[in-house]
Write a protein that holds these residues in place. Structure first.
Motif, short mmCIF file in Angstrom:
data_model
loop_
_atom_site.label_atom_id
_atom_site.label_comp_id
_atom_site.label_asym_id
_atom_site.label_seq_id
_atom_site.Cartn_x
_atom_site.Cartn_y
_atom_site.Cartn_z
N ASN A 3 0.86 -1.18 0.00
CA ASN A 3 0.00 0.00 0.00
C ASN A 3 0.90 1.23 0.00
N ILE A 4 0.68 2.12 -0.96
CA ILE A 4 1.57 3.25 -1.17
C ILE A 4 1.00 4.57 -0.65
N LEU A 5 -0.30 4.81 -0.92
CA LEU A 5 -0.89 6.12 -0.64
C LEU A 5 -2.33 6.00 -0.15
N THR A 6 -2.82 7.10 0.41
CA THR A 6 -4.26 7.25 0.65
C THR A 6 -4.70 8.59 0.06
N ASN A 7 -6.02 8.76 -0.07
CA ASN A 7 -6.57 9.97 -0.67
C ASN A 7 -7.92 10.27 -0.03
N GLN A 8 -8.60 11.30 -0.52
CA GLN A 8 -9.87 11.72 0.05
C GLN A 8 -10.79 12.22 -1.05
N LEU A 9 -12.11 12.06 -0.85
CA LEU A 9 -13.08 12.53 -1.83
C LEU A 9 -13.54 13.95 -1.52
N VAL A 10 -13.64 14.77 -2.57
CA VAL A 10 -14.15 16.13 -2.42
C VAL A 10 -15.14 16.44 -3.54
N LEU A 11 -15.95 17.44 -3.30
CA LEU A 11 -16.89 17.93 -4.30
C LEU A 11 -16.35 19.25 -4.84
N VAL A 12 -16.27 19.38 -6.15
CA VAL A 12 -15.71 20.60 -6.74
C VAL A 12 -16.72 21.27 -7.66
N SER A 13 -16.56 22.59 -7.78
CA SER A 13 -17.34 23.38 -8.73
C SER A 13 -16.37 24.35 -9.41
N ARG A 14 -16.85 25.09 -10.38
CA ARG A 14 -16.01 26.11 -10.99
C ARG A 14 -15.83 27.29 -10.02
N ALA A 50 -20.59 19.86 -16.74
CA ALA A 50 -21.23 19.49 -15.47
C ALA A 50 -21.08 20.67 -14.52
N ASP A 51 -22.02 20.81 -13.60
CA ASP A 51 -21.99 21.94 -12.67
C ASP A 51 -21.08 21.66 -11.47
N ILE A 52 -21.08 20.42 -11.02
CA ILE A 52 -20.22 20.00 -9.92
C ILE A 52 -19.73 18.58 -10.22
N GLY A 53 -18.72 18.14 -9.49
CA GLY A 53 -18.21 16.80 -9.71
C GLY A 53 -17.51 16.28 -8.46
N ILE A 54 -17.48 14.96 -8.34
CA ILE A 54 -16.80 14.34 -7.20
C ILE A 54 -15.47 13.78 -7.69
N VAL A 55 -14.40 14.21 -7.05
CA VAL A 55 -13.05 13.79 -7.46
C VAL A 55 -12.21 13.52 -6.22
N TYR A 56 -11.01 13.03 -6.42
CA TYR A 56 -10.07 12.91 -5.31
C TYR A 56 -9.55 14.30 -4.94
N ARG A 57 -9.25 14.48 -3.68
CA ARG A 57 -8.71 15.76 -3.22
C ARG A 57 -7.48 16.18 -4.04
N THR A 58 -6.63 15.21 -4.35
CA THR A 58 -5.40 15.52 -5.08
C THR A 58 -5.67 16.03 -6.49
N ASP A 59 -6.79 15.63 -7.07
CA ASP A 59 -7.11 16.09 -8.42
C ASP A 59 -7.52 17.55 -8.46
N SER A 60 -7.96 18.07 -7.32
CA SER A 60 -8.38 19.47 -7.27
C SER A 60 -7.22 20.42 -7.01
N THR A 61 -6.05 19.86 -6.68
CA THR A 61 -4.88 20.69 -6.38
C THR A 61 -4.38 21.40 -7.63
#
Length: 284
Positions: free
Chosen positions: A131-142, A212-223
């Motif tokens: 196991n290498i990493l962990t992550n988290q789910l977030v909701l993003v908008s523009r 899309a108006d909002i989306g669910i992604v990993y926290r790291t993808d929003s960085t």
């Protein structure tokens, strides 16, 4: 296209072989041992070329790791002198490619399930899974969105017509997302607004492009996404731990170097890079 009958074809090959032998004999009379030496050199060059292609590590990795793995791969190459090549896609899609015979040395998944399937089918090298990493789910908008951070208000807002979610049949991010929506009590309210994307990067793209108006992604993808903002962080207990396991594949042609790369992913240089992209390294 002219078809050469089998008999004529064999005769032409025979004549070509005899012609080659004749030319070889004449040339050898002039150059002595030059030709055998040159021929051996060509063979050596040919084998060296083949070995150069094999002397690399092919890594099949989850799409959410695109940015961070590239510099880590370069660091490994500088240290070990072995090139790292990546194939990025949804974790389930990569697992399917491997099951169908795609050649890879390392598999790095954004979730346990696709890795479990490969392990059950005997496609992983024993005692190499980590196991290498962990992550988290977030909701993003523009960035220009004025939505507040209350989950019920977000999904009941008349502004929200399309919700981007990674397809749970194609990537672990989708399964985490649907589980989180169910456990927070909003799935039944919004599933008709959901637009499924093939992987988490496509989910991001849907929001950034306005599809899309909002989306669910990993926290790291929003960085470092200038067009996006995080408007809600899902509680970790609403979807369970997001773990990125890695393993060497059983039919890897570079098992030792491949496992060395997995070990490198937990060393200081790689861990520093992971943290810079908001991943949480696991130290085992």
């Amino acid at each position: 296209m002219k078809i050469i009958p089998p008999v004529r074809w064999k005769r032409q090959i025979s004549e070509s072989v005899r012609s080659f032998i004749g030319h070889y004999t004449v040339l050898r009379s002039y150059f002595g041992k030059l030709i055998p030496i040159g021929f051996s050199s060509l063979l050596l060059l040919s084998f060296s070329s083949c070995n150069a292609k094999e002397d690399q590590v092919m890594v099949f990795a989850a799409a959410s790791l695109v940015e961070v793995l590239s510099p880590i791969g370069e660091s490994f190459t500088e240290q070990e002198g072995v090139p790292i090549r990546f194939n990025f896609a949804g974790s389930d899609s990569l697992a399917q490619q491997i099951r169908r015979g795609a050649k890879a040395d390392v598999y790095l998944s954004a979730g346990d399930q696709p890795m479990d399937i490969l392990e059950a089918e005997g496609l992983l090298l024993d005692n190499t899974r980590r196991n290498i990493l962990t992550n988290q789910l977030v909701l993003v908008s523009r960035q220009d969105s004025n939505l507040n951070s209350n989950l019920s208000d977000i999904f009941s807002s008349p502004e929200i017509l399309r919700v981007a979610v990674t397809d749970p049949n194609l990537a672990p991010a989708g399964r985490y997302s649907v589980t989180a929506l169910e456990n927070t009590g909003v799935w039944e309210k919004i599933f008709q607004k959901v637009i499924f994307a093939p992987n988490v990067r496509a989910t991001l793209s849907y929001v950034e492009s306005g599809n899309a108006d909002i989306g669910i992604v990993y926290r790291t993808d929003s960085t470092n996404r200038n067009k996006l903002q995080v408007i809600f962080e899902f509680p970790k207990d609403s979807y369970g731990p997001i773990v990125y396991p890695a393993a060497v594949l059983e039919d890897s042609t570079n098992k030792e170097v491949a496992f060395r790369f997995i070990e490198f992913l937990s060393e200081t240089k790689a861990s520093t890079e992971f943290k810079a992209y908001d991943f949480d390294p696991i130290y085992e």
